[in-house]
Design a protein around this motif. Sequence first.
Motif, PDB file in Angstrom:
ATOM      1  N   GLY A 213      50.485  18.562  49.441  1.00 32.69           N
ATOM      2  CA  GLY A 213      50.410  18.066  48.080  1.00 32.69           C
ATOM      3  C   GLY A 213      49.288  16.929  47.776  1.00 32.69           C
ATOM      4  N   VAL A 214      49.070  15.999  48.724  1.00 31.05           N
ATOM      5  CA  VAL A 214      48.138  15.301  48.649  1.00 31.05           C
ATOM      6  C   VAL A 214      46.925  15.694  48.535  1.00 31.05           C
ATOM      7  CG1 VAL A 214      47.100  13.178  49.743  1.00 31.05           C
ATOM      8  CG2 VAL A 214      49.569  13.125  49.194  1.00 31.05           C
ATOM      9  N   GLN A 215      46.554  16.405  49.340  1.00 32.48           N
ATOM     10  CA  GLN A 215      45.336  17.150  49.544  1.00 32.48           C
ATOM     11  C   GLN A 215      45.031  17.871  48.334  1.00 32.48           C
ATOM     12  OE1 GLN A 215      44.190  15.081  51.649  1.00 32.48           O
ATOM     13  NE2 GLN A 215      42.956  16.419  52.702  1.00 32.48           N
ATOM     14  N   VAL A 216      45.776  18.974  47.856  1.00 32.29           N
ATOM     15  CA  VAL A 216      45.454  19.825  46.609  1.00 32.29           C
ATOM     16  C   VAL A 216      45.512  18.876  45.384  1.00 32.29           C
ATOM     17  CG1 VAL A 216      47.817  20.326  46.017  1.00 32.29           C
ATOM     18  CG2 VAL A 216      45.911  22.033  45.945  1.00 32.29           C
ATOM     19  N   CYS A 217      46.135  17.544  45.340  1.00 23.60           N
ATOM     20  CA  CYS A 217      45.955  17.004  44.134  1.00 23.60           C
ATOM     21  C   CYS A 217      44.687  16.284  43.997  1.00 23.60           C
ATOM     22  CB  CYS A 217      47.338  16.089  44.010  1.00 23.60           C
ATOM     23  SG  CYS A 217      48.598  16.781  43.505  1.00 23.60           S
ATOM     24  N   LEU A 218      44.416  15.512  45.046  1.00 28.24           N
ATOM     25  CA  LEU A 218      43.640  14.167  45.067  1.00 28.24           C
ATOM     26  C   LEU A 218      42.118  14.754  45.236  1.00 28.24           C
ATOM     27  CD1 LEU A 218      42.975  11.220  45.180  1.00 28.24           C
ATOM     28  CD2 LEU A 218      42.811  11.359  47.960  1.00 28.24           C
ATOM     29  N   LEU A 219      41.573  15.570  46.112  1.00 22.00           N
ATOM     30  CA  LEU A 219      40.301  16.053  46.353  1.00 22.00           C
ATOM     31  C   LEU A 219      39.752  17.010  45.229  1.00 22.00           C
ATOM     32  CD1 LEU A 219      40.208  16.507  50.281  1.00 22.00           C
ATOM     33  CD2 LEU A 219      38.916  14.804  48.967  1.00 22.00           C
ATOM     34  N   PRO A 220      40.558  18.016  44.535  1.00 22.36           N
ATOM     35  CA  PRO A 220      39.858  18.525  43.466  1.00 22.36           C
ATOM     36  C   PRO A 220      39.764  17.722  42.321  1.00 22.36           C
ATOM     37  CG  PRO A 220      41.687  19.865  44.410  1.00 22.36           C
ATOM     38  CD  PRO A 220      41.841  18.567  45.355  1.00 22.36           C
ATOM     39  N   LEU A 221      40.651  16.672  42.098  1.00 23.30           N
ATOM     40  CA  LEU A 221      40.485  15.933  40.938  1.00 23.30           C
ATOM     41  C   LEU A 221      39.273  14.964  41.191  1.00 23.30           C
ATOM     42  CD1 LEU A 221      44.091  14.524  40.053  1.00 23.30           C
ATOM     43  CD2 LEU A 221      42.489  15.985  38.711  1.00 23.30           C
ATOM     44  N   ALA A 222      38.958  14.648  42.518  1.00 17.61           N
ATOM     45  CA  ALA A 222      37.794  13.738  42.668  1.00 17.61           C
ATOM     46  C   ALA A 222      36.639  14.522  42.644  1.00 17.61           C
ATOM     47  CB  ALA A 222      38.044  13.369  44.146  1.00 17.61           C
ATOM     48  N   ALA A 223      36.618  15.809  42.988  1.00 13.56           N
ATOM     49  CA  ALA A 223      35.345  16.843  43.000  1.00 13.56           C
ATOM     50  C   ALA A 223      35.110  17.029  41.231  1.00 13.56           C
ATOM     51  CB  ALA A 223      35.686  18.163  43.411  1.00 13.56           C
ATOM     52  N   TRP A 224      36.340  16.949  40.598  1.00 16.35           N
ATOM     53  CA  TRP A 224      36.027  17.179  39.052  1.00 16.35           C
ATOM     54  C   TRP A 224      35.458  15.862  38.326  1.00 16.35           C
ATOM     55  CZ3 TRP A 224      38.278  14.148  35.223  1.00 16.35           C
ATOM     56  CH2 TRP A 224      37.942  14.561  34.176  1.00 16.35           C
ATOM     57  N   TRP A 225      35.862  14.767  38.845  1.00  9.75           N
ATOM     58  CA  TRP A 225      35.358  13.531  38.517  1.00  9.75           C
ATOM     59  C   TRP A 225      33.888  13.199  38.932  1.00  9.75           C
ATOM     60  CZ3 TRP A 225      35.061   8.628  41.369  1.00  9.75           C
ATOM     61  CH2 TRP A 225      34.649   7.610  40.800  1.00  9.75           C
ATOM     62  N   ILE A 226      33.468  13.566  40.058  1.00  8.39           N
ATOM     63  CA  ILE A 226      32.039  13.526  40.554  1.00  8.39           C
ATOM     64  C   ILE A 226      31.283  14.507  39.738  1.00  8.39           C
ATOM     65  CG2 ILE A 226      30.375  13.661  42.416  1.00  8.39           C
ATOM     66  CD1 ILE A 226      32.545  12.408  44.183  1.00  8.39           C
ATOM     67  N   GLY A 227      31.780  15.860  39.397  1.00  6.62           N
ATOM     68  CA  GLY A 227      31.118  16.822  38.575  1.00  6.62           C
ATOM     69  C   GLY A 227      30.659  16.178  37.161  1.00  6.62           C
ATOM     70  N   THR A 228      31.374  15.276  36.695  1.00  9.41           N
ATOM     71  CA  THR A 228      31.202  14.715  35.345  1.00  9.41           C
ATOM     72  C   THR A 228      30.026  13.624  35.365  1.00  9.41           C
ATOM     73  OG1 THR A 228      33.038  13.198  35.249  1.00  9.41           O
ATOM     74  CG2 THR A 228      33.460  15.380  34.524  1.00  9.41           C
ATOM     75  N   PHE A 229      29.712  13.194  36.516  1.00 11.75           N
ATOM     76  CA  PHE A 229      28.754  12.088  36.403  1.00 11.75           C
ATOM     77  C   PHE A 229      27.329  12.538  35.833  1.00 11.75           C
ATOM     78  CE2 PHE A 229      30.638   9.684  40.177  1.00 11.75           C
ATOM     79  CZ  PHE A 229      31.732   9.430  39.357  1.00 11.75           C
ATOM     80  N   ASP A 230      26.456  12.036  35.127  1.00  9.44           N
ATOM     81  CA  ASP A 230      25.360  12.222  34.624  1.00  9.44           C
ATOM     82  C   ASP A 230      24.469  11.960  35.949  1.00  9.44           C
ATOM     83  OD1 ASP A 230      25.947  13.069  32.116  1.00  9.44           O
ATOM     84  OD2 ASP A 230      25.723  10.857  31.187  1.00  9.44           O
ATOM     85  N   THR A 231      23.571  12.891  36.049  1.00  6.89           N
ATOM     86  CA  THR A 231      22.555  12.590  37.235  1.00  6.89           C
ATOM     87  C   THR A 231      20.915  12.643  36.619  1.00  6.89           C
ATOM     88  OG1 THR A 231      22.124  14.963  37.434  1.00  6.89           O
ATOM     89  CG2 THR A 231      23.855  13.947  38.791  1.00  6.89           C
ATOM     90  N   TYR A 232      20.122  12.536  37.075  1.00  2.86           N
ATOM     91  CA  TYR A 232      18.840  12.368  36.691  1.00  2.86           C
ATOM     92  C   TYR A 232      18.255  13.949  36.528  1.00  2.86           C
ATOM     93  CZ  TYR A 232      18.017   7.540  37.760  1.00  2.86           C
ATOM     94  OH  TYR A 232      18.017   6.042  37.579  1.00  2.86           O
ATOM     95  N   TYR A 233      18.974  14.883  36.957  1.00  2.00           N
ATOM     96  CA  TYR A 233      18.619  16.200  36.894  1.00  2.00           C
ATOM     97  C   TYR A 233      19.273  16.941  35.929  1.00  2.00           C
ATOM     98  CZ  TYR A 233      16.884  14.438  41.044  1.00  2.00           C
ATOM     99  OH  TYR A 233      16.347  13.440  42.170  1.00  2.00           O
ATOM    100  N   THR A 234      20.422  16.420  35.229  1.00  2.00           N
ATOM    101  CA  THR A 234      21.033  17.002  34.153  1.00  2.00           C
ATOM    102  C   THR A 234      20.970  16.575  32.607  1.00  2.00           C
ATOM    103  OG1 THR A 234      22.866  15.712  34.261  1.00  2.00           O
ATOM    104  CG2 THR A 234      23.202  17.662  35.772  1.00  2.00           C
TER     105      THR A 234
END
Length: 155
Positions: A134-155
């Motif tokens: 449960g910890v693995q299926v909740c924490l890491l996908p949410l963290a991946a989504w969060w990092i995916g929302t960051f603005d980068t110099y390339y987007t």
Amino acid sequence: MGIGMLFFGLAFMGGWAAAAGALVYAVVTLVRGRAEDWMRRDGHPAARLLLPAPVYLRFDVALAVTAFLADLWLVSAAIVFGADGVFAEDWMGYPGMMDPTGQGYQAGVVSALHTTAWWTFGIAVLGRCWITAGVQVCLLPLAAWWIGTFDTYYT
């Protein structure tokens, strides 16, 4: 700037030490409970399989804490390494020079977090460690989504 780098360096070492300490505690819990029953002896076979014995539940909790600490360390490492010229400065302050090799960094981190989540979830389910799964299926996908929302110099 030097104090900030020292702080992040100490935080990484502390996070790694905390995850390693939690893993040692999980192994100690496993060794201490080796003489006890790992499966329930009474009840329906499905209930005996799905509901772990108390010693196994203690091990699962210790393993879940270990996974949680390791996941936090992994996510924070991805953020800090991406701060050096990948992520935009609107939320981090000035990150320094833009790294032209970092163009695929954000997508790679998101993919790595998703892959890590599903592999560790699968291993935990196979080992009947329901809390860890449960910890693995909740924490890491949410963290991946969060990092995916960051603005980068390339987007």
